[in-house]
Design a protein around this motif. Structure first.
Motif, PDB file in Angstrom:
ATOM      1  N   ARG A 129      19.115  20.716  31.388  1.00  0.00           N
ATOM      2  CA  ARG A 129      18.101  20.838  30.340  1.00  0.00           C
ATOM      3  C   ARG A 129      17.548  19.450  30.074  1.00  0.00           C
ATOM      4  O   ARG A 129      18.294  18.532  29.711  1.00  0.00           O
ATOM      5  CB  ARG A 129      18.760  21.420  29.096  1.00  0.00           C
ATOM      6  CG  ARG A 129      17.797  21.886  28.045  1.00  0.00           C
ATOM      7  CD  ARG A 129      18.588  22.507  26.887  1.00  0.00           C
ATOM      8  NE  ARG A 129      17.725  22.731  25.739  1.00  0.00           N
ATOM      9  CZ  ARG A 129      17.045  23.846  25.535  1.00  0.00           C
ATOM     10  NH1 ARG A 129      17.142  24.845  26.391  1.00  0.00           N
ATOM     11  NH2 ARG A 129      16.272  23.975  24.479  1.00  0.00           N
ATOM     12  N   LEU A 130      16.249  19.266  30.280  1.00  0.00           N
ATOM     13  CA  LEU A 130      15.615  17.969  30.013  1.00  0.00           C
ATOM     14  C   LEU A 130      14.919  18.062  28.670  1.00  0.00           C
ATOM     15  O   LEU A 130      14.097  18.961  28.465  1.00  0.00           O
ATOM     16  CB  LEU A 130      14.573  17.621  31.075  1.00  0.00           C
ATOM     17  CG  LEU A 130      15.006  17.555  32.543  1.00  0.00           C
ATOM     18  CD1 LEU A 130      13.822  17.143  33.411  1.00  0.00           C
ATOM     19  CD2 LEU A 130      16.146  16.570  32.715  1.00  0.00           C
ATOM     20  N   GLU A 131      15.242  17.136  27.781  1.00  0.00           N
ATOM     21  CA  GLU A 131      14.595  17.127  26.471  1.00  0.00           C
ATOM     22  C   GLU A 131      13.993  15.761  26.224  1.00  0.00           C
ATOM     23  O   GLU A 131      14.376  14.787  26.867  1.00  0.00           O
ATOM     24  CB  GLU A 131      15.630  17.469  25.393  1.00  0.00           C
ATOM     25  CG  GLU A 131      15.796  18.973  25.279  1.00  0.00           C
ATOM     26  CD  GLU A 131      17.029  19.387  24.498  1.00  0.00           C
ATOM     27  OE1 GLU A 131      16.889  20.260  23.643  1.00  0.00           O
ATOM     28  OE2 GLU A 131      18.110  18.820  24.762  1.00  0.00           O
ATOM     29  N   SER A 160      12.622   9.404  44.255  1.00  0.00           N
ATOM     30  CA  SER A 160      12.855  10.658  44.952  1.00  0.00           C
ATOM     31  C   SER A 160      14.241  11.085  44.478  1.00  0.00           C
ATOM     32  O   SER A 160      15.176  10.282  44.488  1.00  0.00           O
ATOM     33  CB  SER A 160      12.838  10.422  46.462  1.00  0.00           C
ATOM     34  OG  SER A 160      13.094  11.637  47.144  1.00  0.00           O
ATOM     35  N   ASP A 161      14.371  12.343  44.041  1.00  0.00           N
ATOM     36  CA  ASP A 161      15.582  12.716  43.332  1.00  0.00           C
ATOM     37  C   ASP A 161      16.855  12.442  44.126  1.00  0.00           C
ATOM     38  O   ASP A 161      16.985  12.834  45.291  1.00  0.00           O
ATOM     39  CB  ASP A 161      15.526  14.190  42.920  1.00  0.00           C
ATOM     40  CG  ASP A 161      14.584  14.387  41.744  1.00  0.00           C
ATOM     41  OD1 ASP A 161      14.491  13.469  40.902  1.00  0.00           O
ATOM     42  OD2 ASP A 161      13.932  15.441  41.684  1.00  0.00           O
ATOM     43  N   MET A 162      17.773  11.756  43.427  1.00  0.00           N
ATOM     44  CA  MET A 162      19.138  11.533  43.930  1.00  0.00           C
ATOM     45  C   MET A 162      19.184  10.948  45.336  1.00  0.00           C
ATOM     46  O   MET A 162      20.057  11.296  46.139  1.00  0.00           O
ATOM     47  CB  MET A 162      19.943  12.841  43.859  1.00  0.00           C
ATOM     48  CG  MET A 162      20.267  13.213  42.418  1.00  0.00           C
ATOM     49  SD  MET A 162      20.995  14.840  42.234  1.00  0.00           S
ATOM     50  CE  MET A 162      22.531  14.642  43.088  1.00  0.00           C
ATOM     51  N   MET A 175      12.955  21.894  41.029  1.00  0.00           N
ATOM     52  CA  MET A 175      12.102  22.868  40.318  1.00  0.00           C
ATOM     53  C   MET A 175      12.267  22.695  38.831  1.00  0.00           C
ATOM     54  O   MET A 175      13.392  22.757  38.328  1.00  0.00           O
ATOM     55  CB  MET A 175      12.606  24.273  40.634  1.00  0.00           C
ATOM     56  CG  MET A 175      11.825  25.013  41.642  1.00  0.00           C
ATOM     57  SD  MET A 175      12.508  26.668  41.828  1.00  0.00           S
ATOM     58  CE  MET A 175      12.186  26.866  43.570  1.00  0.00           C
ATOM     59  N   LEU A 176      11.171  22.472  38.137  1.00  0.00           N
ATOM     60  CA  LEU A 176      11.214  22.388  36.670  1.00  0.00           C
ATOM     61  C   LEU A 176      10.457  23.562  36.080  1.00  0.00           C
ATOM     62  O   LEU A 176       9.358  23.884  36.532  1.00  0.00           O
ATOM     63  CB  LEU A 176      10.539  21.113  36.161  1.00  0.00           C
ATOM     64  CG  LEU A 176      11.170  19.749  36.366  1.00  0.00           C
ATOM     65  CD1 LEU A 176      10.417  18.726  35.516  1.00  0.00           C
ATOM     66  CD2 LEU A 176      12.621  19.739  35.996  1.00  0.00           C
ATOM     67  N   HIS A 177      11.053  24.160  35.059  1.00  0.00           N
ATOM     68  CA  HIS A 177      10.384  25.223  34.309  1.00  0.00           C
ATOM     69  C   HIS A 177      10.177  24.715  32.897  1.00  0.00           C
ATOM     70  O   HIS A 177      11.134  24.333  32.219  1.00  0.00           O
ATOM     71  CB  HIS A 177      11.263  26.479  34.307  1.00  0.00           C
ATOM     72  CG  HIS A 177      10.642  27.639  33.631  1.00  0.00           C
ATOM     73  ND1 HIS A 177      11.296  28.412  32.716  1.00  0.00           N
ATOM     74  CD2 HIS A 177       9.392  28.157  33.726  1.00  0.00           C
ATOM     75  CE1 HIS A 177      10.487  29.373  32.287  1.00  0.00           C
ATOM     76  NE2 HIS A 177       9.325  29.235  32.886  1.00  0.00           N
TER      77      HIS A 177
HETATM   78  O1  LIG Z   1      10.380  15.485  33.449  1.00  0.00           O
HETATM   79  C1  LIG Z   1       9.696  15.254  34.448  1.00  0.00           C
HETATM   80  O2  LIG Z   1       8.481  15.272  34.475  1.00  0.00           O
HETATM   81  C2  LIG Z   1      10.367  14.903  35.743  1.00  0.00           C
HETATM   82  C3  LIG Z   1      11.779  14.523  35.522  1.00  0.00           C
HETATM   83  C4  LIG Z   1      12.454  14.165  36.810  1.00  0.00           C
HETATM   84  O3  LIG Z   1      12.305  13.109  37.327  1.00  0.00           O
HETATM   85  C5  LIG Z   1      13.289  15.177  37.433  1.00  0.00           C
HETATM   86  O4  LIG Z   1      13.483  16.249  36.850  1.00  0.00           O
HETATM   87  O5  LIG Z   1      13.765  14.938  38.537  1.00  0.00           O
END
Ligand SMILES: O=C(O)CCC(=O)C(=O)O
Ligand SMILES: [Fe+2]
Length: 261
Positions: free
Chosen positions: A78-80, A94-96, A107-109
């Motif tokens: 969960r990104l807040e 680039s992720d990880m 994938m972000l929702h």
């Molecule tokens: O919140 C975002 O726009 C991207 C965050 C991010 O870098 C990720 O979820 O890998």
């Protein structure tokens, strides 16, 4: 299903699809669109964490993030909005890439999006590589680089010396597209393999600047309900924190990749 490009360097919007109900033919068309555009946005989705995981799992096994996940769904992060100073993603990455086998896609929702701002910026690394001189590109093909999570560890108040690190080719070949992309990023790449940090800095700084040139970039401006997926083998991304304390809430899932080559 309708696929519409939203920018010249990358990205397309996919309309007319409910990702909870995708038949095999439609899924094949989505896969082709993803390979072509690197970033896909599906507006107007309404997904539980399980439904998001189910769609992601069609692309491959899910990969957990070392720094967290919700207790009920460890693969869902969960990104807040934790404020600009604590935003771990406001940098090109680039992720990880500090893992030996980084996730191929993320994938972000969006559960909640700010009225204005809070976009995600992307930069096309196939274009970045193509725009280098032939001589430099050839040189980079023979090089590898060290990627480290030491910066993230500092943010999370953990020991940077213990942070994961990995070595990857500076130019990687995309398993499905078959073409090459530049694969270094300011967030995680610390030096070239076999080179000292101070020896690496000049060329790395040039590549960090170059990889995020405006003509390689596009932004996704979020609305609640958007599901956006990006290809970590083809693009860098950057969460633009220009929305102050406005709420912005995302559910995030990532899919395993293959060893880099
Ligand atoms: O919140 C975002 O726009 C991207 C965050 C991010 O870098 C990720 O979820 O890998
Ligand atoms: Fe990211």
């Amino acid at each position: 299903m309708e696929v519409t490009r939203f920018a010249a360097p990358l990205g397309a919007v996919v309309d007319g699809v409910d990702v909870r109900h995708v038949d095999d033919d439609t899924f094949a068309a989505i896969q082709a669109a993803f390979a072509e555009h690197h970033v896909l946005a599906f507006p107007g989705q309404s997904l539980t964490p399980i439904e998001q995981k189910d769609f992601a799992a069609r692309w491959g096994p899910l990969q957990r993030h070392p720094y967290n996940g919700t207790s009920e769904h460890p693969e869902v992060m969960r990104l807040e909005n934790r404020g600009k100073a604590k935003d771990p993603n406001e940098h090109w990455h680039s992720d990880m890439s500090y893992e030996p086998v980084p996730p191929k896609l993320t994938m972000l929702h969006a559960l909640e999006a700010p009225e204005l701002g809070g976009a995600t910026a992307f930069a096309n690394q196939h274009l970045a590589l193509a725009e280098l001189s032939d001589t430099l590109r050839d040189q980079l093909r023979s090089m590898r680089a060290v990627h480290s999570a030491e910066g993230l560890a500092r943010l999370y108040r953990q020991d940077p010396a213990e942070a994961p690190r990995a070595v990857h080719p500076v130019v990687r070949r995309h398993e499905e597209r078959g073409d090459e992309a530049l694969y270094v990023c300011r967030a995680f790449t610390t030096r070239f393999d076999g080179w000292r940090r101070n020896e690496s800095r000049g060329l790395l700084d040039f590549l960090f600047e170059h990889s995020a040139r405006p003509d390689f970039q596009a932004r996704h401006e979020w609305r609640a309900g958007d599901l956006v997926m990006w290809d970590n083998r083809s693009v860098l991304h950057y969460a633009v924190h220009d929305h102050g304390d406005d709420p912005r809430t995302m559910h995030r899932v990532q899919v395993q990749g293959q060893p880099t080559a």
